[in-house]
Design an enzyme around this catalytic site. Structure first.
Site, PDB file in Angstrom:
ATOM      1  N   GLU A 129       0.736  -1.219  -0.045  1.00  0.00           N
ATOM      2  CA  GLU A 129      -0.113   0.029   0.088  1.00  0.00           C
ATOM      3  C   GLU A 129       0.736   1.419  -0.032  1.00  0.00           C
ATOM      4  OE1 GLU A 129      -3.469   0.563   0.036  1.00  0.00           O
ATOM      5  OE2 GLU A 129      -3.502  -1.560  -0.548  1.00  0.00           O
TER       6      GLU A 129
ATOM      7  N   ASP B  13      -8.439   6.769  -8.990  1.00  0.00           N
ATOM      8  CA  ASP B  13      -8.839   5.336  -9.422  1.00  0.00           C
ATOM      9  C   ASP B  13     -10.244   5.300  -9.282  1.00  0.00           C
ATOM     10  OD1 ASP B  13      -9.176   5.468  -6.619  1.00  0.00           O
ATOM     11  OD2 ASP B  13      -8.375   3.719  -6.212  1.00  0.00           O
TER      12      ASP B  13
END
Length: 283
Positions: A41, A57
């Site tokens: 991450e 995104d």
């Protein structure tokens, strides 16, 4: 880096998830599983409570230790948890109406949230209550549901349980076709006969005896295929970004090849550039 993408998590589903708790990896194994996901991450093993940005995104702002998103409801759940700890009068309060609206609709809009990242970063750096809220929501929304699925499967190995947690973070644990439960189901459905292996752990899948590591290898294949070919329309918009996340599965495949089935106090995995890195228990 900083790439947490998951299916939509609307308020009703969130409430159902938070109503459950108690399963799992524990102690150093849990810490290592969390830190492995931190690498994927955030690019390192630290817990980035103060991270916040719009990674474009389709999920709005992505922030905190688990990539909580304004467009998938989990960021709003973190803030609601924080409100409980502060009495409801804190720096996020002026944004509540907008955040609740986007959580309900699944909107990727960041309009009306001009101060969102500055507030998140400030509180994430030093506010213990805000860090606690993130820990609580990460465990209740992602860690615990992933470990409950692991219990249902009868998983014995840290590596398999850790991969389920990481996939829950990346894909969500909701009932959409790209979520963790669906990927687990798709994997298990693929076994129509016994599948032997040498791991020493055998699962009962569809009435068949399936080696746990054989199951995990198939699960990784299913995850990679879903990254490249997401089923939900909301996720197809981010297909290019999703497909780039295969460094996660490559890292777990690397640990499988090394037969690192249990984590112990440290493991060697791959960073996001494919280089070996050691992840240590840090309590």
């Amino acid at each position: 880096m900083f790439q947490a993408r998951r299916g939509m998590l609307f308020a009703a589903g969130v409430a159902a998830i938070l109503a459950t708790a108690n399963a799992a990896l524990c102690g150093c194994s849990k810490d290592i599983a969390l830190r492995l996901t931190n690498i994927y991450e955030n690019g390192d093993t630290d817990f980035h409570y103060d991270y916040c940005e719009n990674i474009e995104d389709g999920r709005g702002f992505t922030a905190g230790i688990a990539g909580f998103c304004t467009g998938t409801a989990d960021a709003w759940v973190v803030i609601e948890e924080y409100h409980k700890l502060t009495g409801g009068n804190d720096d996020f309060s002026p944004m509540d109406d907008v955040l609740a609206k986007y959580a309900e609709s699944g909107s990727d809009s960041v309009s009306g949230l001009e101060d969102y990242c500055s507030v998140w970063k400030k509180l994430g750096e030093s506010d213990v209550k805000f860090q606690q809220a993130q820990d609580t929501v990460r465990d209740e929304m992602y860690y615990t549901p992933s470990q409950q699925l692991a219990d249902e499967l009868g998983l014995k190995f840290d590596i398999t349980r850790g991969e389920l947690y990481d996939t829950g973070i990346q894909h969500g644990v909701g009932d959409d076709a790209d979520g963790l439960p669906a990927l687990v189901s798709d994997t298990s459905k693929s076994f129509t006969a016994d599948a032997t292996g040498d791991s020493g752990s055998t699962l009962k899948v569809n009435g068949h005896n399936v080696d746990e590591i054989v199951w995990l290898q198939k699960f990784l294949e299913v995850v990679v295929d879903d990254l490249k070919n997401p089923k939900e329309a909301d996720n197809q918009a981010g297909t290019t970004v999703w497909a780039d996340d295969d460094y996660r599965t490559k890292s777990y495949s690397y640990m499988i090849d090394a037969k690192t089935y249990m984590f112990g106090s440290s493991v060697e995995a791959l960073d996001n550039d494919g280089n070996p890195t050691t992840v240590k228990w840090n309590f």
